[in-house]
Design a protein around this motif. Structure first.
Motif, PDB file in Angstrom:
ATOM      1  N   ARG A 100       0.828  -1.209   0.000  1.00  0.00           N
ATOM      2  CA  ARG A 100       0.000   0.000   0.000  1.00  0.00           C
ATOM      3  C   ARG A 100       0.863   1.261   0.000  1.00  0.00           C
ATOM      4  O   ARG A 100       0.575   2.219  -0.703  1.00  0.00           O
ATOM      5  CB  ARG A 100      -0.948  -0.002   1.218  1.00  0.00           C
ATOM      6  CG  ARG A 100      -2.146  -0.914   1.050  1.00  0.00           C
ATOM      7  CD  ARG A 100      -3.187  -0.663   2.128  1.00  0.00           C
ATOM      8  NE  ARG A 100      -2.690  -0.886   3.481  1.00  0.00           N
ATOM      9  CZ  ARG A 100      -2.695  -2.064   4.109  1.00  0.00           C
ATOM     10  NH1 ARG A 100      -3.184  -3.123   3.515  1.00  0.00           N
ATOM     11  NH2 ARG A 100      -2.229  -2.169   5.332  1.00  0.00           N
ATOM     12  N   ILE A 101       1.930   1.251   0.788  1.00  0.00           N
ATOM     13  CA  ILE A 101       2.825   2.415   0.847  1.00  0.00           C
ATOM     14  C   ILE A 101       3.449   2.680  -0.522  1.00  0.00           C
ATOM     15  O   ILE A 101       3.497   3.828  -0.983  1.00  0.00           O
ATOM     16  CB  ILE A 101       3.924   2.214   1.920  1.00  0.00           C
ATOM     17  CG1 ILE A 101       3.294   2.240   3.318  1.00  0.00           C
ATOM     18  CG2 ILE A 101       5.007   3.292   1.798  1.00  0.00           C
ATOM     19  CD1 ILE A 101       4.246   1.842   4.413  1.00  0.00           C
ATOM     20  N   THR A 102       3.908   1.638  -1.195  1.00  0.00           N
ATOM     21  CA  THR A 102       4.520   1.844  -2.509  1.00  0.00           C
ATOM     22  C   THR A 102       3.485   2.307  -3.537  1.00  0.00           C
ATOM     23  O   THR A 102       3.791   3.116  -4.406  1.00  0.00           O
ATOM     24  CB  THR A 102       5.235   0.575  -3.010  1.00  0.00           C
ATOM     25  OG1 THR A 102       4.327  -0.517  -3.011  1.00  0.00           O
ATOM     26  CG2 THR A 102       6.439   0.254  -2.159  1.00  0.00           C
ATOM     27  N   ARG A 103       2.268   1.813  -3.425  1.00  0.00           N
ATOM     28  CA  ARG A 103       1.196   2.243  -4.339  1.00  0.00           C
ATOM     29  C   ARG A 103       0.900   3.735  -4.137  1.00  0.00           C
ATOM     30  O   ARG A 103       0.786   4.497  -5.092  1.00  0.00           O
ATOM     31  CB  ARG A 103      -0.061   1.390  -4.137  1.00  0.00           C
ATOM     32  CG  ARG A 103      -1.095   1.549  -5.200  1.00  0.00           C
ATOM     33  CD  ARG A 103      -2.223   0.517  -5.153  1.00  0.00           C
ATOM     34  NE  ARG A 103      -2.650   0.107  -3.821  1.00  0.00           N
ATOM     35  CZ  ARG A 103      -2.375  -1.079  -3.261  1.00  0.00           C
ATOM     36  NH1 ARG A 103      -1.657  -1.968  -3.917  1.00  0.00           N
ATOM     37  NH2 ARG A 103      -2.806  -1.373  -2.061  1.00  0.00           N
ATOM     38  N   VAL A 104       0.820   4.171  -2.880  1.00  0.00           N
ATOM     39  CA  VAL A 104       0.576   5.580  -2.575  1.00  0.00           C
ATOM     40  C   VAL A 104       1.751   6.437  -3.061  1.00  0.00           C
ATOM     41  O   VAL A 104       1.547   7.506  -3.656  1.00  0.00           O
ATOM     42  CB  VAL A 104       0.332   5.780  -1.062  1.00  0.00           C
ATOM     43  CG1 VAL A 104       0.359   7.250  -0.693  1.00  0.00           C
ATOM     44  CG2 VAL A 104      -0.984   5.145  -0.652  1.00  0.00           C
ATOM     45  N   ALA A 105       2.968   5.989  -2.850  1.00  0.00           N
ATOM     46  CA  ALA A 105       4.150   6.738  -3.301  1.00  0.00           C
ATOM     47  C   ALA A 105       4.146   6.876  -4.820  1.00  0.00           C
ATOM     48  O   ALA A 105       4.446   7.956  -5.353  1.00  0.00           O
ATOM     49  CB  ALA A 105       5.425   6.041  -2.834  1.00  0.00           C
ATOM     50  N   ARG A 106       3.784   5.813  -5.508  1.00  0.00           N
ATOM     51  CA  ARG A 106       3.732   5.857  -6.977  1.00  0.00           C
ATOM     52  C   ARG A 106       2.731   6.899  -7.453  1.00  0.00           C
ATOM     53  O   ARG A 106       2.992   7.682  -8.355  1.00  0.00           O
ATOM     54  CB  ARG A 106       3.381   4.474  -7.505  1.00  0.00           C
ATOM     55  CG  ARG A 106       3.502   4.361  -9.006  1.00  0.00           C
ATOM     56  CD  ARG A 106       3.117   3.010  -9.461  1.00  0.00           C
ATOM     57  NE  ARG A 106       1.784   2.739  -8.896  1.00  0.00           N
ATOM     58  CZ  ARG A 106       1.082   1.658  -9.139  1.00  0.00           C
ATOM     59  NH1 ARG A 106       1.569   0.727  -9.888  1.00  0.00           N
ATOM     60  NH2 ARG A 106      -0.103   1.486  -8.622  1.00  0.00           N
ATOM     61  N   GLN A 107       1.554   6.923  -6.803  1.00  0.00           N
ATOM     62  CA  GLN A 107       0.520   7.893  -7.179  1.00  0.00           C
ATOM     63  C   GLN A 107       0.922   9.315  -6.768  1.00  0.00           C
ATOM     64  O   GLN A 107       0.738  10.263  -7.531  1.00  0.00           O
ATOM     65  CB  GLN A 107      -0.818   7.511  -6.539  1.00  0.00           C
ATOM     66  CG  GLN A 107      -1.392   6.230  -7.096  1.00  0.00           C
ATOM     67  CD  GLN A 107      -2.570   5.704  -6.269  1.00  0.00           C
ATOM     68  OE1 GLN A 107      -2.847   6.219  -5.197  1.00  0.00           O
ATOM     69  NE2 GLN A 107      -3.226   4.675  -6.787  1.00  0.00           N
ATOM     70  N   LEU A 108       1.486   9.464  -5.595  1.00  0.00           N
ATOM     71  CA  LEU A 108       1.867  10.782  -5.085  1.00  0.00           C
ATOM     72  C   LEU A 108       2.925  11.446  -5.964  1.00  0.00           C
ATOM     73  O   LEU A 108       2.837  12.632  -6.278  1.00  0.00           O
ATOM     74  CB  LEU A 108       2.378  10.651  -3.646  1.00  0.00           C
ATOM     75  CG  LEU A 108       2.836  11.933  -2.960  1.00  0.00           C
ATOM     76  CD1 LEU A 108       1.647  12.855  -2.726  1.00  0.00           C
ATOM     77  CD2 LEU A 108       3.495  11.602  -1.632  1.00  0.00           C
ATOM     78  N   PHE A 109       3.912  10.665  -6.377  1.00  0.00           N
ATOM     79  CA  PHE A 109       5.000  11.213  -7.184  1.00  0.00           C
ATOM     80  C   PHE A 109       4.779  11.052  -8.682  1.00  0.00           C
ATOM     81  O   PHE A 109       5.625  11.426  -9.486  1.00  0.00           O
ATOM     82  CB  PHE A 109       6.336  10.585  -6.765  1.00  0.00           C
ATOM     83  CG  PHE A 109       6.725  10.927  -5.364  1.00  0.00           C
ATOM     84  CD1 PHE A 109       7.118  12.215  -5.042  1.00  0.00           C
ATOM     85  CD2 PHE A 109       6.678   9.975  -4.362  1.00  0.00           C
ATOM     86  CE1 PHE A 109       7.481  12.552  -3.747  1.00  0.00           C
ATOM     87  CE2 PHE A 109       7.036  10.293  -3.062  1.00  0.00           C
ATOM     88  CZ  PHE A 109       7.429  11.585  -2.750  1.00  0.00           C
ATOM     89  N   ASP A 110       3.629  10.467  -9.059  1.00  0.00           N
ATOM     90  CA  ASP A 110       3.257  10.288 -10.454  1.00  0.00           C
ATOM     91  C   ASP A 110       4.369   9.608 -11.254  1.00  0.00           C
ATOM     92  O   ASP A 110       4.869  10.120 -12.252  1.00  0.00           O
ATOM     93  CB  ASP A 110       2.895  11.637 -11.085  1.00  0.00           C
ATOM     94  CG  ASP A 110       2.206  11.473 -12.438  1.00  0.00           C
ATOM     95  OD1 ASP A 110       1.575  10.421 -12.662  1.00  0.00           O
ATOM     96  OD2 ASP A 110       2.321  12.389 -13.266  1.00  0.00           O
ATOM     97  N   VAL A 111       4.792   8.438 -10.751  1.00  0.00           N
ATOM     98  CA  VAL A 111       5.826   7.651 -11.409  1.00  0.00           C
ATOM     99  C   VAL A 111       5.275   6.269 -11.734  1.00  0.00           C
ATOM    100  O   VAL A 111       4.260   5.841 -11.190  1.00  0.00           O
ATOM    101  CB  VAL A 111       7.094   7.516 -10.522  1.00  0.00           C
ATOM    102  CG1 VAL A 111       7.768   8.856 -10.361  1.00  0.00           C
ATOM    103  CG2 VAL A 111       6.768   6.921  -9.170  1.00  0.00           C
TER     104      VAL A 111
END
Length: 129
Positions: A100-111
């Protein structure tokens, strides 16, 4: 030879980049014959443009070996390893919380990808989403 003196300055001089511009082909050949410090690819013959010299400098820097400095071991390393072992995250295929943390980071940083890396004493586990 000034280049040899620079090389002899110890660690600082070892990594010094040399580009030598000769006036003509005769000067180039004479200089190369006299210098065993400067590699042949570091010699240029006039006329040369600033853009060409800039390109040669960039090329040399990209080819230069990286000198990695080993990181020091943190004072709390043993406690970190114990906490990691007690969490059992190294034993689980893909811990849901970290996914979940990596999914949120991916969305937050748009990568396109994000990863979470767990470092044990003898192996590394990469968790990505």
């Amino acid at each position: 030879d000034i280049c040899l003196k620079i090389r002899d300055m110890g660690e600082w001089g070892e990594d010094t980049l040399f580009l030598v511009v000769a006036k003509n082909q005769d000067d180039l050949e004479m200089g190369q014959a006299e210098s065993n410090v400067i590699p042949k690819e570091s010699w240029l013959v006039e006329p040369v443009s600033v853009a060409y010299i800039r390109t040669r400098v960039r090329m040399s820097l990209l080819r230069a070996p990286c000198k990695w400095v080993r990181a020091s071991i943190p004072a709390n390393e043993e406690a970190r390893l114990v906490a990691l072992k007690e969490s059992c995250m190294m034993d689980v295929n893909q811990p849901d919380g970290l996914k979940r943390i990596t999914r949120v980071a991916r969305q937050l940083f748009d990568v396109g990808a994000a990863c979470f890396t767990l470092l044990a004493k003898d192996h590394v586990k990469l968790i990505s989403a």
